[in-house]
Design an enzyme around this catalytic site. Structure first.
Site, short mmCIF file in Angstrom:
data_model
loop_
_atom_site.label_atom_id
_atom_site.label_comp_id
_atom_site.label_asym_id
_atom_site.label_seq_id
_atom_site.Cartn_x
_atom_site.Cartn_y
_atom_site.Cartn_z
N ASP A 83 1.09 -1.09 -0.37
CA ASP A 83 -0.30 0.23 -0.04
C ASP A 83 0.79 0.90 0.23
OD1 ASP A 83 -2.32 -1.68 0.17
OD2 ASP A 83 -2.35 -1.22 1.99
N TYR B 247 5.58 -9.07 8.18
CA TYR B 247 5.00 -7.77 8.59
C TYR B 247 5.36 -7.14 10.05
CZ TYR B 247 2.66 -7.45 4.27
OH TYR B 247 2.22 -7.80 2.60
N ARG C 290 -4.68 -4.58 7.40
CA ARG C 290 -5.46 -3.35 7.61
C ARG C 290 -6.64 -3.82 7.96
NH1 ARG C 290 -7.17 -0.58 2.76
NH2 ARG C 290 -6.20 -2.48 0.90
N ASP D 286 -6.93 2.34 7.15
CA ASP D 286 -5.23 2.81 7.63
C ASP D 286 -5.81 4.18 8.67
OD1 ASP D 286 -6.17 3.95 5.48
OD2 ASP D 286 -4.37 1.80 4.27
#
Length: 347
Positions: A38, A66, A172, A80
Site C-alpha cells: 500500500d 510485517y 488493514r 488505515d
C-alpha cells in the site's frame, strides 16, 4: 539487465510508482514487482528485471512478515491512517492483556473480508475503483493464514505488532476487525514489510542508492521514451544498454554475470540465492546449449529433485527444469536463449 532487486519502498509511493522510477533509473521497461505494498506502507518490495520477470510465477504464494502499529479509537473507510473516519472518535486506554486476548483470535487460518479499498475484484471491477466512486462494495470473506501475530507493546490507544502471514492476508483488515471486537474502532496506523519469501530488509536498497549506483554509468538521452515516470520525461540508459524495448521471452538482455558495473551489480540479489528451495546445478556448455533450445537433458546428480535451477557459470540463471523421468530434466522455464558472452560481443 536480468536480475532481482529489493527496494526499501518509502511511504507515499505506490508499488507501481517504484517500478516506474526503477525503469527510468535503469533505462529498462521490463521491470515488475513481486507483491503490492500500500502507498502508506514501507519496506521490502522485490523488483524483477529483464527475463527474470518470468520468475514471478514462483512467488505468487510467498510468505510475508510485517511490523506495524494499530491505533484504536476510530475506524476509517480505508482501514488505515489515510482514510476518513467512519466511527466517532473515542478516547481509549487499553491494557496489554485486552489486546493480546483479541489478537489470539486472529492466529491461524481465519475468514477475512478484504478492505473495500483494495485490488480485490467484484464483478470484474477492482473494489477500490467502486469505493472511490462512493459505490457500495460487497466483498466475500476469504480464507487466509496468520502464522504468527505477536503484540510487541501496548501504549494507551496503540498496539505495536509483528506478524508472519500467508499471501493474500490484509493487515488493514486485521486492525479493523480488532477494533470491532473491542467495540472501539481501529485502523492500521503504520506498516513496514520486513520480508517477502527469501528477501528481507538486509537485502533492500533505497531508490536513491539505486540512482547513485546508476549515475556513474549514464548516457544522456535527447528523445523521450515510455520508460519515464512522467509524460515526456526521458529515461537514462546504462552504458552499453540498447534502446528500451519490449523484451521477448528468452532474450538474455544484459546479464548480471558480465558487462554490468560492480556498483550496480552489487545491489542485485545474487542469482544463486533465488528460490532457495530448489537445488542448483551448473551446466557445461553442451548441456546449457540443449537447455537453451528447450531440450531434455540428463542431470545424474539430481535424481531426487522435482525441479532444479540451472546455471551457466556462477551467476547466469538460464532455466528452471523439471524432472520428467529418472535423471532426465526438461526446461519448464527458459530464461536465456543464448550465452551472455555472445550478447555482450554483439553489442
Amino acid at each position: 539487465m536480468n536480475g532481482v532487486l529489493i527496494i526499501d519502498k518509502p511511504a507515499g509511493l505506490t508499488s507501481h510508482d517504484v517500478v516506474n522510477r526503477a525503469r527510468r533509473i535503469l533505462g529498462q521497461r521490463s521491470i515488475g514487482h513481486l507483491g503490492t505494498l500500500d502507498p502508506m506502507a514501507t519496506g521490502v518490495l522485490p523488483l524483477v528485471t529483464g527475463s527474470l520477470t518470468r520468475l514471478a510465477q514462483f512467488y505468487t504464494k510467498s510468505e510475508k512478515v510485517y511490523e506495524g502499529t494499530i491505533r484504536f479509537g476510530f475506524a476509517t473507510d480505508t482501514y488505515d491512517a489515510e482514510g476518513e473516519p467512519t466511527s466517532p472518535v473515542q478516547e481509549v486506554s487499553l491494557r496489554a492483556e485486552q489486546v493480546e486476548a483479541v489478537a489470539a483470535r486472529f492466529r491461524g487460518i481465519i475468514e477475512q473480508t478484504p478492505p473495500p479499498f483494495s485490488a480485490k475484484k467484484t464483478k470484474g471491477v477492482p473494489a477500490y475503483k467502486l469505493a472511490r466512486q462512493q459505490k457500495e462494495v460487497v466483498l466475500k470473506p476469504v480464507q487466509v493464514e496468520i502464522k504468527e501475530f505477536e503484540i510487541l507493546a501496548v501504549e494507551a490507544d496503540c498496539a505495536h505488532f509483528r506478524a508472519r502471514v500467508a499471501s493474500g492476508t490484509y493487515m488493514r483488515s486485521v486492525a479493523h476487525d480488532m477494533g470491532r471486537e473491542l467495540a472501539c474502532g481501529a485502523h492500521l496506523e503504520s506498516l513496514r514489510r520486513t520480508s517477502v519469501a527469501e528477501f528481507n530488509l538486509e537485502d533492500a536498497h533505497t531508490l536513491e542508492q539505486l540512482a547513485a549506483a546508476a549515475v556513474k554509468i549514464r548516457l544522456p538521452r535527447d528523445d523521450p521514451s515510455p520508460g519515464g515516470t512522467h509524460e515526456n520525461s526521458p529515461p537514462v540508459l546504462l552504458a552499453g544498454t540498447p534502446e528500451p524495448k519490449e523484451q521477448r521471452p528468452g532474450e538474455p538482455g544484459l546479464s548480471l554475470s558480465k558487462g554490468t558495473p560492480e556498483a550496480l551489480e552489487d545491489l542485485f540479489i545474487h542469482p544463486r540465492k533465488l528460490l532457495p528451495q530448489l537445488p542448483s546445478v551448473t551446466a557445461d556448455e553442451p548441456t546449457a546449449a540443449r537447455i537453451r533450445s528447450g531440450r531434455t537433458v540428463n542431470l545424474p546428480d539430481l535424481s531426487r529433485a522435482r525441479q532444479v535451477k540451472v546455471f551457466s557459470g556462477q551467476r547466469e540463471l538460464i532455466a528452471i527444469a523439471t524432472r520428467v523421468a529418472g535423471t532426465l530434466f526438461h526446461p519448464k522455464l527458459v530464461l536465456t536463449t543464448q550465452p551472455a558472452g555472445d550478447l555482450i560481443r554483439r553489442k
